[in-house]
Design an enzyme around this catalytic site. Sequence first.
Site, PDB file in Angstrom:
ATOM      1  N   HIS A 200      12.553  38.002  -5.951  1.00  0.00           N
ATOM      2  CA  HIS A 200      13.146  38.735  -4.826  1.00  0.00           C
ATOM      3  C   HIS A 200      12.788  40.207  -4.952  1.00  0.00           C
ATOM      4  O   HIS A 200      13.461  40.969  -5.639  1.00  0.00           O
ATOM      5  CB  HIS A 200      14.672  38.529  -4.839  1.00  0.00           C
ATOM      6  CG  HIS A 200      15.362  39.075  -3.624  1.00  0.00           C
ATOM      7  ND1 HIS A 200      16.576  38.611  -3.168  1.00  0.00           N
ATOM      8  CD2 HIS A 200      14.996  40.041  -2.747  1.00  0.00           C
ATOM      9  CE1 HIS A 200      16.940  39.279  -2.091  1.00  0.00           C
ATOM     10  NE2 HIS A 200      15.986  40.158  -1.809  1.00  0.00           N
TER      11      HIS A 200
ATOM     12  N   ASP B 130      15.083  43.193  -6.311  1.00  0.00           N
ATOM     13  CA  ASP B 130      15.329  43.539  -4.900  1.00  0.00           C
ATOM     14  C   ASP B 130      14.792  44.942  -4.598  1.00  0.00           C
ATOM     15  O   ASP B 130      15.380  45.700  -3.826  1.00  0.00           O
ATOM     16  CB  ASP B 130      16.827  43.446  -4.572  1.00  0.00           C
ATOM     17  CG  ASP B 130      17.076  43.344  -3.062  1.00  0.00           C
ATOM     18  OD1 ASP B 130      16.087  43.228  -2.297  1.00  0.00           O
ATOM     19  OD2 ASP B 130      18.240  43.398  -2.651  1.00  0.00           O
TER      20      ASP B 130
END
Length: 728
Positions: free
Chosen positions: A50, A248
């Site tokens: 991610h 992220d």
Amino acid sequence: MILKNLLFKGELTDITIEDGKIAAIAPASAGTEGKDCSGLSVIPGLVDMHTHGCVGYDTMDAHFEEMSAFLAQNGTTSWLPTTMTMDYDSIRRVTEASRDVSGAQILGFHMEGPYINATRKGAQNGKFIKNPDLEEFKTLDGMRVVTIAPELEGGMDFIRGTDALVCIGHTDADYETCIEAIEAGANCLTHTFNAMPGIHHRSPGPIGAAVEKNIYAQAITDGLHLHPAVVLMLYKLFGTERMVIISDAMRATGLGDGTYEFGGQDIIVKDGVARTLDGAIAGSTSTLWRCVKQAASFGIPFEDAVTMATRTPADMIGATSKGRIEVGADADLILLDKNLEIERVMIAGKFIEERDEQHRRYLEEKEIVRSITARFHTTGTFVAHEVINQGNINTTYRVDFRQDNGSIKSYILQKVNTYVFRNPKEIMENIRKVTEHLRGKVRRMNKPALHFYATDTGENYYIENDSTFWRLENCIDGIGYDTCDSLEILRNAGAAFGEFQNQLSDFDASTLFTTIPDFHNTVKRLDALFAAVEADSCGRAASVQAEIDFIRANRELASQLTIMQENGEVPLRVTHNDTKINNVLFSRDTGVPLTVIDLDTVMPGLAMHDFGDAVRFAASTAREDEPNLEKVAFDLEKYRAFAEGFIGKTADALTEKEIRTMALGAITITIELAARFLADYLTGDQYFKISYPEHNLVRTRCQLALAKDMLNKRDRMEGIVREIVASV
Ligand code: GN1
Ligand code: MG
């Protein structure tokens, strides 16, 4: 290769690497040579499932080279570029971008939105949020992971229907809904705690459901998104088997504070914290490696933190050769010094320094493309380029510019091959006249028109240093086919080329320059081959005797059309002369042809050659350079489909003789092209771009195999044309 004296799980050992994989983990026998790693410790390369961006780039830019290089330097050896909640076309572009990168390997993509809950959008752009759409999702190639809010309409059916790994995230779902989603197949929480309900003693929410059902939980352990105590809590709840550390990260990672674009919105990074204008945290600016070290600093044992950023995410996404140091696994490794600082990184058995050459070449090329493109009138700011492997002559790039509203506008930049096109200014003059002639007709049909951009000095080309010749045209969003099994598309392609010819039927051919003299003069093409055989400048002729013999045996047949034209038996028309089906762009939505591209060889020519060249390419059962000749045949059904389209459009204008020699046109052009490939092979591969030394020979053999099959089927080919003419 053997890496010697590595500290692995607390002991000194050697690691043997073969073909990019770990072949042995054991002290090599005394005396074997290897690379001394003098006690550096080794851990697997990190796997980031991610992450959105870094060093100024975002996954939505659909260019991965820079990001992959930075990630690799920071220990991430494979990743899933993660898309943002944006419009379908922008997401599709990402999945179609080149994954051939010098750094961190791309294992597929993670789609974060648009199937999310608007009330939990976090930094996602609310404008593009929608309900889960399985049919749409299936069209996105390489989506390995998808984050959805299961409570949305159609959420459960989506989870049941997809092959991708489903993560629950940006969700407002309660415990019960999440239990149902997990039972339907969801297997992970996306950035646990962020953008979802927390845990309440009477409302355990997504996290309560995830703990109970023992699914995976992603966590951003940068120290900002989760309190250290919560990171420790997740570790205790999910353990190394289920907790996945993610970064992220967004495009500011690796750069300083400032304002950045993220999913079509402005993000402000201050003191390393990224926020939307509303104040929502907008992804991290930490590398995954930093997240691992942060997690360790919160009290998680270092080895466990590493596992949660390597083996666990790899297992979760089913990439079981990644994220581990064991025999048979990919040799993706990080070597650490005593202070746990990254000393070296290896991907698939190669230290990244060895991969730098590819990266260096990329950056060099990027600089050239950027500076050349700047000569033309464009809008927006340059983002990146991508090589388009199309055509055997010119070098083609797609160049992307970010517009003020965050969208990307693409252009096509070409370096014209001046060995082939000796007078490129004349080509551009031809193209200017032809596109102007076509523009009005095309607009009336509501189709996009080709357009070349001007430079500051008003030309539609730019010459760099008196040597390289460049041009910039609009990038029409459409699909081109290198091979095609759909008869419908073939029929459409035939119609497109037929239409093209019609549109040029009132164009004054005498105003066109002849860009390549005798381009399809088959008599001269074969003469040139036999002269090359005679000269044999590369000493290759003896090895291709069979091919030469075949062409010689068919010399007369292949010369017929040229002679007929010279005798005035068949008319010269304004033709395209390079009618490979990949020179037609089709609409993605409706499949109708949008435009014919590659106008370099528009010149007076024979309709039979345009028809013939097209079926040579499109009605073959194999690619033009298929080495396995058993796969090469001429497909009469495909031929019929193309012919229906082409003749359907042109029958009225064609003469009786032209119609009778359509099939001969296919045979002629196939033998002619074989002769051109072979002549190029004999003279040292100067004309056609090659990908390997024997490429032109392979192409020759493939074309000859096709020509032989056409000769066998000639009667039927002629019959099919007659049937079509009779029916239109
Ligand atoms: C060349 O550049 P491209 O791929 O569109 C060649 C054609 C050949 C073709 C074979 C100017 O076309 O004539 O048929 O390769 N173009 C020129 O793939 O020589
Ligand atoms: Mg071409």
